[in-house]
Scaffold this motif. Structure first.
Motif, PDB file in Angstrom:
ATOM      1  N   TYR A 160      41.722  41.653  37.023  1.00 55.59           N
ATOM      2  CA  TYR A 160      42.289  41.354  38.342  1.00 55.59           C
ATOM      3  C   TYR A 160      41.266  40.656  39.245  1.00 55.59           C
ATOM      4  N   VAL A 161      40.037  41.187  39.326  1.00 55.59           N
ATOM      5  CA  VAL A 161      39.050  40.574  40.221  1.00 55.59           C
ATOM      6  C   VAL A 161      38.621  39.193  39.730  1.00 55.59           C
ATOM      7  N   ASN A 162      38.831  38.917  38.444  1.00 54.93           N
ATOM      8  CA  ASN A 162      38.528  37.581  37.911  1.00 54.93           C
ATOM      9  C   ASN A 162      39.712  36.631  38.015  1.00 54.93           C
ATOM     10  N   GLY A 163      40.846  37.118  38.524  1.00 49.48           N
ATOM     11  CA  GLY A 163      42.017  36.264  38.681  1.00 49.48           C
ATOM     12  C   GLY A 163      42.816  36.076  37.402  1.00 49.48           C
TER      13      GLY A 163
ATOM     14  N   GLU B 261      39.686  43.952  46.463  1.00 57.42           N
ATOM     15  CA  GLU B 261      40.107  42.690  47.077  1.00 57.42           C
ATOM     16  C   GLU B 261      38.907  41.859  47.540  1.00 57.42           C
TER      17      GLU B 261
ATOM     18  N   LYS C  28      37.477  40.258  44.442  1.00 56.74           N
ATOM     19  CA  LYS C  28      38.393  39.199  43.990  1.00 56.74           C
ATOM     20  C   LYS C  28      38.233  37.941  44.857  1.00 56.74           C
TER      21      LYS C  28
END
Length: 176
Positions: A95-98, A116, A119
């Protein structure tokens, strides 16, 4: 400490023992406007691993870490290890890497600001400057591992290897 010296108007001396007062007087570093003091930057430069302490899911702790991400990255740091369910570490990292759009809501409950913030930071920097978020704590809830496997199957399809695990009651001897 994140305390502005302007807010300290009561003398500390006499309220705590002399040894503690001496340590505070000699070693206190104030962080004002999210600027790391020189002694802390020197400490970061001199070490490969730095422990900031447990955040205990406090928003201000998370906001502080997010505020210094650029400085940490410039100093060569690129991993933050956090005390949360290790079964979901891969989900949060994606998630934090997209690489994924959503994460379970109960993880957001604990680390919304940090997740967040990382991210957003990662979206603004080159690949080699991205910050990794790794969870390393036990899976406190008995169904965390099963939930994490379910998310894996959402990504890669049904896996016969997992079938037996899904039929077990969490915390049963067969599951463990």
């Amino acid at each position: 400490s994140c305390v502005d010296t302007q807010l300290i108007d009561v003398p500390i001396e006499g309220e705590i023992d002399e040894a503690t007062y001496s340590i505070v007087e000699n070693d206190l570093s104030l962080i004002i406007d999210q600027q790391l003091p020189e002694d802390l930057v020197n400490n970061l430069n001199d070490n490969e691993v730095v422990v900031f302490g447990e955040t205990h899911y406090v928003q201000e702790h998370q906001e502080f870490l997010v505020s210094i991400l650029p400085q940490l990255s410039e100093l060569g740091y690129n991993y933050i290890f956090d005390e949360l369910f290790h079964a979901f570490s891969w989900v949060v990292q994606d998630y934090v890497n997209g690489d994924r759009e959503e994460i379970p809501e109960f993880i957001r409950f604990f680390n919304q600001e940090l997740i967040e913030g990382i991210k957003a930071f990662n979206a603004s920097v080159d690949e080699d400057q991205k910050m990794n978020l790794v969870y390393f704590d036990i899976n406190h809830w008995s169904d965390n591992f099963i939930k994490a496997l379910g998310l894996m199957e959402d990504e890669i399809g049904d896996q016969s290897l997992f079938e037996e695990i899904f039929t077990q009651t969490a915390n049963s001897s067969a599951y463990i």
